[in-house]
Scaffold this active site. Sequence first.
Site, PDB file in Angstrom:
ATOM      1  CD  GLU A  53      -1.462  -2.379   1.999  1.00  0.00           C
ATOM      2  OE1 GLU A  53      -0.248  -2.694   1.917  1.00  0.00           O
ATOM      3  OE2 GLU A  53      -2.277  -3.064   2.635  1.00  0.00           O
ATOM      4  CB  ALA A 155       9.273 -35.849 -11.768  1.00  0.00           C
ATOM      5  CB  SER A 169      15.769 -41.076 -11.116  1.00  0.00           C
ATOM      6  OG  SER A 169      16.887 -40.512 -10.467  1.00  0.00           O
ATOM      7  NE  ARG A 185      15.445 -28.258  -5.467  1.00  0.00           N
ATOM      8  CZ  ARG A 185      16.473 -29.045  -5.709  1.00  0.00           C
ATOM      9  NH1 ARG A 185      17.647 -28.528  -6.027  1.00  0.00           N
ATOM     10  NH2 ARG A 185      16.334 -30.360  -5.644  1.00  0.00           N
ATOM     11  CB  THR A 197      16.784 -38.510  -0.667  1.00  0.00           C
ATOM     12  OG1 THR A 197      15.490 -39.106  -0.635  1.00  0.00           O
ATOM     13  CG2 THR A 197      16.923 -37.660  -1.903  1.00  0.00           C
ATOM     14  CB  SER A 222      16.405 -41.325  13.093  1.00  0.00           C
ATOM     15  OG  SER A 222      15.174 -41.007  12.531  1.00  0.00           O
ATOM     16  N   GLY A 299      12.663 -39.053   0.365  1.00  0.00           N
ATOM     17  CA  GLY A 299      12.164 -40.145  -0.450  1.00  0.00           C
ATOM     18  C   GLY A 299      10.814 -40.683  -0.013  1.00  0.00           C
TER      19      GLY A 299
HETATM   20  C1  AOF Z   1       3.512  -7.299   4.545  1.00  0.00           C
HETATM   21  N1  AOF Z   1       3.436  -6.650   3.350  1.00  0.00           N
HETATM   22  O1  AOF Z   1       2.350  -5.485   1.794  1.00  0.00           O
HETATM   23  C2  AOF Z   1       1.163  -6.167   3.712  1.00  0.00           C
HETATM   24  C3  AOF Z   1       1.225  -6.865   4.955  1.00  0.00           C
HETATM   25  O2  AOF Z   1       5.647  -6.517  10.591  1.00  0.00           O
HETATM   26  P1  AOF Z   1       4.976  -5.798   9.463  1.00  0.00           P
HETATM   27  O3  AOF Z   1       4.686  -4.372   9.801  1.00  0.00           O
HETATM   28  O4  AOF Z   1       5.722  -5.919   8.154  1.00  0.00           O
HETATM   29  O5  AOF Z   1       3.528  -6.443   9.271  1.00  0.00           O
HETATM   30  C4  AOF Z   1       3.315  -7.701   8.726  1.00  0.00           C
HETATM   31  C5  AOF Z   1       1.842  -7.964   8.627  1.00  0.00           C
HETATM   32  O6  AOF Z   1       1.179  -6.945   7.904  1.00  0.00           O
HETATM   33  C6  AOF Z   1       1.507  -9.249   7.883  1.00  0.00           C
HETATM   34  O7  AOF Z   1       1.459 -10.336   8.757  1.00  0.00           O
HETATM   35  C7  AOF Z   1       0.120  -8.959   7.308  1.00  0.00           C
HETATM   36  O8  AOF Z   1      -0.865  -9.287   8.264  1.00  0.00           O
HETATM   37  C8  AOF Z   1       0.096  -7.445   7.141  1.00  0.00           C
HETATM   38  N2  AOF Z   1       0.124  -6.993   5.733  1.00  0.00           N
HETATM   39  N3  AOF Z   1       2.417  -7.406   5.320  1.00  0.00           N
HETATM   40  O9  AOF Z   1       4.572  -7.797   4.916  1.00  0.00           O
HETATM   41  C9  AOF Z   1       2.325  -6.071   2.894  1.00  0.00           C
HETATM   42  N4  AOF Z   1       0.049  -5.582   3.283  1.00  0.00           N
HETATM   43 ZN    ZN Z   2       0.265  -2.899   5.921  1.00  0.00          ZN
END
Ligand code: AOF
Ligand code: ZN
Length: 367
Positions: A53, A155, A169, A185, A197, A222, A299
């Site tokens: 935002e 796969a 494989s 990853r 594995t 383990s 695995g």
């Molecule tokens: C994000 N990025 O664009 C939005 C989030 O510790 P903060 O301030 O970064 O807050 C994390 C929380 O903010 C996250 O768990 C979620 O609920 C809210 N929105 N978080 O990292 C964003 N919009």
């Molecule tokens: Zn936010």
Amino acid sequence: MAYDDRFMSLAIELAKKGTGAVNPNPLVGAVIVKDGRVIGEGYHKKYGGLHAEREAFASLTEDCTGAEFYVTLEPCCHYGKQPPCTQAIIEHKIAHVYVGSSDPNPLVAGQGIKELEENGILVTSGVKKEDCDRLNPVFFHYITTKTPYVVMKYAMTLDGKIATKTGKSKWISNEASRQRVQEFRHELTGIMAGIGTVLADNPLLTTRLPNGRNPIRIICDSHLNIPLESRLVQTADEIPLFVAMLDKEKYILKDKISKLKEAGAQILYLPEKEGHTDLAALMKELGARGIDGLLLEGGGVLNESMLREGLVDEMRIFVAPKVFGGVSAKTPVTGCGIDEVTEAEEFTLSELERIGNDIYARYVKRR
Ligand code: AOF
Ligand code: ZN
């Protein structure tokens, strides 16, 4: 005014750019629209950084009084690493906010929307909700359970084999499919495999993507059979390696433990369950260390235990147009198996794609 799908689709595409960089926080995108034109856009780029935002407000090309705001996730209303986004939306005199997913974070959970409405801003929620929700299965799971979202990947051939009867494989799926795995990853914070594995393939479990992020590597072992000369241990000082072993063996194996630690590995001591490390306890341990998502690469024994414990949240399966045959040829899920059809965990098909001559299918756990 009716909303325009295209703007939420744009916000979704923006959100995806944060893949691999924002964990354990969500992927979020935002678009500001005035008179049908985009006048600002942003996405969450990096963990701890500005929220989508505020990135969008920072990019404004003109005054946004009375504008519409599209955001893939409910705006936050709490002080975390960043100040509340609701505040920025109110200060910028936005008239109407279109929200995709709701935020299950207990610190937000509906309060963000409520605060906007209390300040006279129109809010429409659930806009392209399914597509927005698809951005953040890992975040939704982790924020509520504090354990990793587990993705099992393999796969196999048309007859369900992951190797020939002599254990070959390379390769089952095509190059484009294997490239996709490299993206997984990069996407998921951790990658896990069993000691079998490691002994069979001596894998590195890294990301071969330009600018890719390597996952934290976790080995279920383990009795600490991991060879000191394995590629995993040899690279442990640069790329994190966790070895999960039975707590009760830590005294007999203390020399090996110190050698592994010297090499840079971290040892996780776990209780025993059915002769193996307790996997549910391991998931808690990994969650506590910030691992929000996990790619499970086998695995067969580990895959089966994880499934039987109900710890697999998603399956990503590649099917290659080949047939290997052979009773002794390996299959992806082995272990002791179940007796009754009704005991099987059921998944829902959530994505189906053709990759050349391979099939790529994604299944999510039924909740
Ligand atoms: C994000 N990025 O664009 C939005 C989030 O510790 P903060 O301030 O970064 O807050 C994390 C929380 O903010 C996250 O768990 C979620 O609920 C809210 N929105 N978080 O990292 C964003 N919009
Ligand atoms: Zn936010």
